[in-house]
Design an enzyme around this catalytic site. Structure first.
Site, PDB file in Angstrom:
ATOM      1  N   GLU A 286       0.915  -1.008  -0.103  1.00 14.93           N
ATOM      2  CA  GLU A 286      -0.158   0.344  -0.297  1.00 14.93           C
ATOM      3  C   GLU A 286       1.036   1.191   0.434  1.00 14.93           C
ATOM      4  O   GLU A 286       1.690   1.164   0.911  1.00 14.93           O
ATOM      5  CB  GLU A 286      -0.647  -0.154   1.159  1.00 14.93           C
ATOM      6  CG  GLU A 286      -2.239   1.076   1.141  1.00 14.93           C
ATOM      7  CD  GLU A 286      -2.909   0.850   2.898  1.00 14.93           C
ATOM      8  OE1 GLU A 286      -4.420   1.156   2.317  1.00 14.93           O
ATOM      9  OE2 GLU A 286      -2.327   1.245   3.660  1.00 14.93           O
ATOM     10  N   GLY A 419       2.658   1.194  11.198  1.00 18.44           N
ATOM     11  CA  GLY A 419       2.285   0.945  11.889  1.00 18.44           C
ATOM     12  C   GLY A 419       1.456  -0.345  12.285  1.00 18.44           C
ATOM     13  O   GLY A 419       2.590  -1.222  12.442  1.00 18.44           O
ATOM     14  N   ALA A 420       1.288  -0.273  11.105  1.00 15.90           N
ATOM     15  CA  ALA A 420       0.814  -1.755  10.313  1.00 15.90           C
ATOM     16  C   ALA A 420       0.065  -2.126   9.218  1.00 15.90           C
ATOM     17  O   ALA A 420      -0.256  -0.998   8.879  1.00 15.90           O
ATOM     18  CB  ALA A 420      -0.440  -1.658  11.326  1.00 15.90           C
ATOM     19  N   MET A 421      -0.353  -2.892   8.916  1.00 21.10           N
ATOM     20  CA  MET A 421      -1.312  -3.522   7.509  1.00 21.10           C
ATOM     21  C   MET A 421      -1.938  -3.958   7.923  1.00 21.10           C
ATOM     22  O   MET A 421      -1.103  -5.082   8.141  1.00 21.10           O
ATOM     23  CB  MET A 421       0.108  -2.822   6.245  1.00 21.10           C
ATOM     24  CG  MET A 421      -0.180  -2.901   4.424  1.00 21.10           C
ATOM     25  SD  MET A 421      -1.469  -1.918   4.629  1.00 21.10           S
ATOM     26  CE  MET A 421      -2.280  -2.651   3.497  1.00 21.10           C
ATOM     27  N   GLU A 422      -2.640  -3.589   6.578  1.00 22.13           N
ATOM     28  CA  GLU A 422      -4.301  -4.245   6.856  1.00 22.13           C
ATOM     29  C   GLU A 422      -4.527  -5.717   5.811  1.00 22.13           C
ATOM     30  O   GLU A 422      -4.917  -6.006   5.251  1.00 22.13           O
ATOM     31  CB  GLU A 422      -5.411  -4.135   7.567  1.00 22.13           C
ATOM     32  CG  GLU A 422      -5.833  -3.212   6.014  1.00 22.13           C
ATOM     33  CD  GLU A 422      -5.471  -1.956   6.241  1.00 22.13           C
ATOM     34  OE1 GLU A 422      -5.809  -1.441   5.134  1.00 22.13           O
ATOM     35  OE2 GLU A 422      -4.148  -1.517   6.478  1.00 22.13           O
ATOM     36  N   ASN A 423      -3.345  -6.754   5.400  1.00 16.53           N
ATOM     37  CA  ASN A 423      -3.326  -7.038   4.644  1.00 16.53           C
ATOM     38  C   ASN A 423      -4.501  -8.255   4.719  1.00 16.53           C
ATOM     39  O   ASN A 423      -4.188  -9.203   5.558  1.00 16.53           O
ATOM     40  CB  ASN A 423      -2.054  -8.008   4.412  1.00 16.53           C
ATOM     41  CG  ASN A 423      -0.564  -7.096   3.760  1.00 16.53           C
ATOM     42  OD1 ASN A 423      -0.829  -5.915   2.678  1.00 16.53           O
ATOM     43  ND2 ASN A 423      -0.536  -7.310   5.301  1.00 16.53           N
ATOM     44  N   GLU A 455      -8.141   1.259  15.668  1.00 16.68           N
ATOM     45  CA  GLU A 455      -9.278   2.767  15.517  1.00 16.68           C
ATOM     46  C   GLU A 455     -11.324   1.774  16.033  1.00 16.68           C
ATOM     47  O   GLU A 455     -11.789   2.930  16.020  1.00 16.68           O
ATOM     48  CB  GLU A 455      -9.232   3.498  14.762  1.00 16.68           C
ATOM     49  CG  GLU A 455      -8.276   3.702  14.044  1.00 16.68           C
ATOM     50  CD  GLU A 455      -7.623   5.012  13.723  1.00 16.68           C
ATOM     51  OE1 GLU A 455      -9.000   5.272  12.783  1.00 16.68           O
ATOM     52  OE2 GLU A 455      -7.068   5.719  13.102  1.00 16.68           O
ATOM     53  N   HIS A 458     -11.119   1.874  21.121  1.00 16.01           N
ATOM     54  CA  HIS A 458     -10.932   2.634  21.440  1.00 16.01           C
ATOM     55  C   HIS A 458     -11.480   4.302  20.728  1.00 16.01           C
ATOM     56  O   HIS A 458     -11.013   4.854  20.223  1.00 16.01           O
ATOM     57  CB  HIS A 458      -9.834   3.175  22.243  1.00 16.01           C
ATOM     58  CG  HIS A 458      -9.688   2.676  23.795  1.00 16.01           C
ATOM     59  ND1 HIS A 458     -10.273   2.619  24.116  1.00 16.01           N
ATOM     60  CD2 HIS A 458      -8.228   2.013  23.612  1.00 16.01           C
ATOM     61  CE1 HIS A 458      -9.742   1.882  25.183  1.00 16.01           C
ATOM     62  NE2 HIS A 458      -8.471   1.337  25.374  1.00 16.01           N
TER      63      HIS A 458
END
Length: 975
Positions: A286, A419-423, A455, A458
């Site tokens: 991405e 931070g992270a990647m939602e593959n 997200e 919280h």
């Protein structure tokens, strides 16, 4: 905007408003008919084709040619007849004032005939086949089609003219085989793409970046691959048109280097506990980097299924989106892992990892959930596993949609930029956002939980500060709408910012507060089920929400006011007796005095009063969609507070009378408003002061109430705002005013700072407040803070680091210790050998807080070359260095001197580069620094000068200068 370089035979034609003449001109060439692809999918800013004019400004001769074209009335210039007449008249020789002679009719006819002949000859020269008119004269060319298509890398014509791919063919399925070589840092690959033809065409265009094409076949016949590198595209041309509805297969065998810029298929490394460097390969596709790993249709709309095969050495495992089907020994110590056919997905969600990893697993709702880490950190994976198990069950219930895959892997990558990647099925993380060790604090655990939850876990005080940051960025002229058309890869990358993320989330929260939680949830479920697996637009969500609740979102106009125009509204309140007059306008900080009074928003305006204020049942709602409106309130009402609990994405100016009433109320009773409203009042009044709508004296009047404040949100917001002013003053080296500002901060917060505990604290909210207070206190040199920090550091060091320091205080304690030579060396050794990422990152921040210039220079260089500090941490290092007066100018010089290296590590437009630009410039507040910043970025040209973050940086400096010019006298008088 930065655009890809254009070939010499093309110019940007933004001054021309229409395209039809371009198309008609091309159609007149009988030898080269234009596909419907070339017309329908060309962007609005398509190029008009004047041979000989390049991508740079016109020189004098070239301007003459364009002027001549206008004079001759050439149709392709898209000028109206009146414009042509005006142009012609401007070239008519004026008669002397004493002359009254009128040419005869015969002379006029002859003159007109001559002009017609000249025009005909000029047009013939321009359009005649095999000849192109340029400043060098008539140039022989192969065909007039060269005026339309760019040149491929081999010199042939590339058959496509747009940055976006044609929609004539659509991929259906990919079969990908990859073999990374983690010694040579290269890989070989092959891809077979099955595609369906949607419109008859004689070409296929797709993406590829920095690959060596070894061979390629189309329908098992060898074909030639054309490449146009500026747009990262390759293409094949076929002799016979491809038939609509038919399936065709393109196969490409290629090789490439593993990327060293943390996107595509890139090499990552780390040092294990034995001091040995370990390597692995991972992906980050991405937004536009799948093309770096395999040739593909690298746009989100081109969804397809994937079968992936990875060849690896025995010491590694491989992971991909889907479960592994089988492993086949290939000999020579190599194995091939084959994975199940995937669901349909966009290329940016494809992922694979080749590494030596360990894991823990758990079955959750018929899904095997696993968390992977390097072997030394396996014991830090358990918290993430338990967290994701709970969240997966929660999501299944909340959305009423079961997770569709049989496995879900979460992988901590040692050298990961995002931070992270939602593959799909393989979520990749920076280790700090996934792994939790024994030394991690509840705040560290909250970070991991929120990242995993993406997200949704919280939406509390933590999100208030995030929303305030989004408001600050969206108040700039350089901001952008949530829905923005982008064309170049750099423009796409720049969309990944706080406006897109935090503002987008804020708008949804505002909508949820308007509809109610129940109605909002039903609308989201309806939306997800209806459009599952499809590409959508924002209107699709508004339509789904309108199915469950008609209020406010029955028509998409309401939400479009928040998504298709940039910025947010300022609501001005003016009360006269029982009448409250409201006005809305675009709130912009106006560094260049730009104004736009035309924008209006549909605002779900909420408010409470002193009669009823501390319960959601007190909230009044009014849909404010016009420029002005009037509401009536009781005469008994003393004050009004709009935007209840700060649910809305707008700010409010109450006028002098309204602010006075609210300030009096807070001084009398701090709990007269919820803590979210108190934090919002502080945020709003600082923003209004920055735009010169409220005096800074009024800001100081509001802050008087803070002596009775105990809640985290308002206190941390006030600290954030005052720290910003302190850092501006500090960077101006105005030592006396800096001293006064320090005294003022201690006057407001000193007692609270001194009363903080240095022992373990279980409350996350209290930890957040304590951390903010003590970090500021020690940074400003408050003796009580620095003494306590030194005491804890000595205990920790003399106990061989077994004496525990509370996690939320660790950065503060280590930063104090880093100011001595001995302490800094101890921390450097700690950083090199620590395997706990939360501890490691806080240690790095402490190291970067040093005031020793030699150490500052070393740590910047070490983070850039990646030898002792991982390069993805460079933005954090620079940000920390810039917080201190000793380092910020060194950081700015470092960025200027190493710009080319930085853009090799972090692509132009990327979030890390945005962060570096803002960290190094946002505290400048002098004309000298402004000129220097403008000069440097202006010199970069295609290497970054057009980035939105550059415009934001320049605008921010101008705002800082304006604020200082207006408020320095006030600061001297009142601090």
């Amino acid at each position: 905007r930065k655009r890809a370089p254009l070939p010499r035979n093309m110019i940007e034609n933004s001054m021309f408003e229409e395209e039809p003449d371009v198309v008609d001109l091309a159609k007149e060439s009988p030898s080269y008919p234009i596909d419907s692809d070339d017309v329908v999918y060309e962007p609005r800013s398509s190029r008009l084709l004047v041979r000989g004019l390049g991508e740079n400004d016109l020189d004098e001769e070239e301007e003459d040619y364009e002027s001549s074209a206008r004079l001759l009335g050439m149709s392709f210039m898209n000028r109206s007849s009146s414009q042509r007449s005006a142009a012609a008249s401007s070239y008519t020789r004026q008669q002397p004032s004493n002359s009254c002679s009128v040419p005869s009719a015969k002379k006029m006819v002859v003159g007109i005939l001559v002009l017609v002949i000249i025009a005909f000859v000029a047009m013939f020269i321009y359009f005649v086949p095999r000849c192109t008119f340029s400043k060098d004269g008539c140039q022989k060319t192969n065909s007039s089609i060269e005026q339309l298509y760019p040149k491929a890398s081999n010199g042939e014509l590339f058959p496509w003219t747009g940055l976006r791919l044609p929609a004539s063919v659509h991929p259906v399925h990919y079969e990908i085989s990859l073999q990374p070589n983690l010694t040579a840092m290269t890989f070989q690959g092959s891809v077979a793409i099955s595609m369906v033809v949607l419109q008859e065409t004689n070409k296929i265009v797709l993406h590829s970046y920095d690959m060596k094409i070894i061979n390629s076949t189309f329908q098992d016949e060898k074909v030639n691959i054309l490449e146009y590198k500026p747009w990262q595209q390759i293409a094949i041309k076929v002799s016979k048109e491809l038939k609509k509805g038919e399936i065709y297969v393109l196969k490409i065998h290629y090789s490439a280097n593993l990327s060293n810029s943390y996107d595509g298929l890139y090499n990552s490394s780390y040092i294990d506990t034995n001091g040995k460097r370990r390597v692995l390969a991972a992906t980050q596709f991405e937004p536009l980097a799948a093309r770096k790993a395999f040739p593909c249709f690298d746009e989100p709309a081109f969804k397809a299924s994937f079968v992936i095969k990875i060849t690896r050495e025995a010491e590694y495992i491989s992971l991909s989106n889907m479960p592994k089907v089988k492993t086949t020994p290939l000999g020579d110590g190599l194995f091939e892992d084959e994975f199940e056919k995937s669901v349909n997905m966009s290329t940016y969600l494809v992922a694979f990892v080749v590494a030596n990893l360990s894991s823990v697993s758990k079955n959750v709702s018929n899904t095997l959930v696993s968390v992977y880490a390097v072997p030394d950190k396996k014991d830090q994976t358990h918290y993430a596993l338990e967290t994701v198990a709970k969240l997966l069950e929660f999501y299944n219930r909340f959305f009423e949609i079961t997770y569709p895959l049989s496995k879900l892997d979460l992988v901590g990558i040692p050298d990961f930029l995002a931070g992270a990647m939602e593959n799909w099925g393989l979520i990749t993380f920076r280790e700090t956002t996934l792994l939790i060790g024994d030394h991690s604090s509840p705040i560290d655990k909250q970070l991991v939980t929120s990242v995993i939850a993406h997200e949704l876990a919280h939406q509390d005080n933590e999100f208030l500060s995030v929303r305030f940051k989004a408001l600050a960025k969206d108040a700039l002229n350089s901001s952008h709408p949530l829905s923005t058309k982008v064309y170049t890869p750099e423009e796409v990358a720049e969309m990944f910012d706080s406006v897109s993320y935090e503002k987008g989330a804020s708008i949804l929260l505002m909508l949820k507060a308007t509809l109610s939680k129940v109605a909002f949830r039903k609308g989201v479920i309806e939306y997800l089920k209806r459009y599952r697996g499809l590409n959508t637009q924002s209107e699709d969500l508004w339509m789904s929400l309108s199915q469950v609740r008609s209020l406010a979102v029955r028509k998409s106009e309401m939400m479009n006011t928040w998504t298709v125009q940039k910025g947010f509204p300022l609501v001005t309140v003016n009360r006269t007796g029982i009448q409250v007059n409201l006005m809305q306008e675009h709130f912009v900080l106006n560094a260049d005095n730009a104004t736009d009074h035309s924008n209006l928003w549909h605002i779900p305006l909420t408010y409470v009063s002193d009669i009823c204020n501390n319960s959601s049942s007190c909230k009044q709602v009014f849909l404010f969609k016009d420029k002005t409106a009037t509401i009536e309130v009781s005469e008994k009402v003393k004050w009004l507070k709009f935007n209840y609990r700060s649910d809305g994405f707008y700010i409010v100016d109450y006028g002098e009378q309204g602010w006075r009433a609210l300030i009096i109320a807070l001084k009398e009773n701090v709990n007269v408003l919820p803590h979210e409203d108190r934090a919002a009042l502080i945020n709003n009044i600082f923003a209004l002061s920055r735009s010169d709508r409220v005096s800074f004296r009024q800001v100081l009047n509001l802050l008087v109430y803070l002596k009775n404040e105990t809640e985290t949100a308002p206190l941390t917001e006030a600290l954030t705002q005052l720290n910003h002013i302190f850092m501006l003053l500090d960077k101006r080296s105005d030592l006396l005013l800096v001293s006064r500002m320090t005294t003022y901060i201690f006057t407001v917060f000193g007692d609270l700072m001194d009363s903080q505990s240095w022992e373990e604290e279980s409350s996350v909210s209290k930890q957040a407040l304590r951390s903010a207070l003590l970090e500021t206190a020690c940074h400003l040199g408050r003796p009580n803070c620095t003494n306590q920090a030194n005491r804890l550091f000595v205990q920790w060091r003399t106990s061989n680091k077994t004496e525990h320091i509370p996690g939320d205080l660790l950065k503060t304690v280590l930063s104090v210790a880093a100011q001595t030579e001995k302490g800094w060396q101890v921390l450097l050794d700690t950083y090199k050998h620590s395997i706990y990422d939360s501890e490691k990152r806080k240690t790095l921040q402490a190291l970067a807080s040093t005031q020793d210039v030699r150490k500052i220079v070393w740590i910047l260089k070490a983070a850039l070359d990646g030898s002792e500090i991982q390069t993805p941490e460079l933005p954090l290092v620079i940000s920390t260095v810039c917080r201190h007066s000793a380092g910020y100018l060194h950081a700015w010089d470092f960025v200027k001197e190493n710009w080319d290296k930085l853009t090799q590590k972090f692509s132009i437009g990327s979030f890390p580069l945005q962060s570096i630009i803002m960290s190094t410039t946002s505290q400048f507040s002098t004309k000298t620094h402004l000129d220097e910043v403008e000069r440097f970025f202006g010199s970069l040209k295609e290497r970054g000068s057009k980035m939105r973050s550059v415009q934001e940086a320049i605008e921010t400096i101008k705002l800082n200068i304006q604020w200082m010019d207006r408020n320095l006298v006030t600061l001297w008088k009142w601090l």
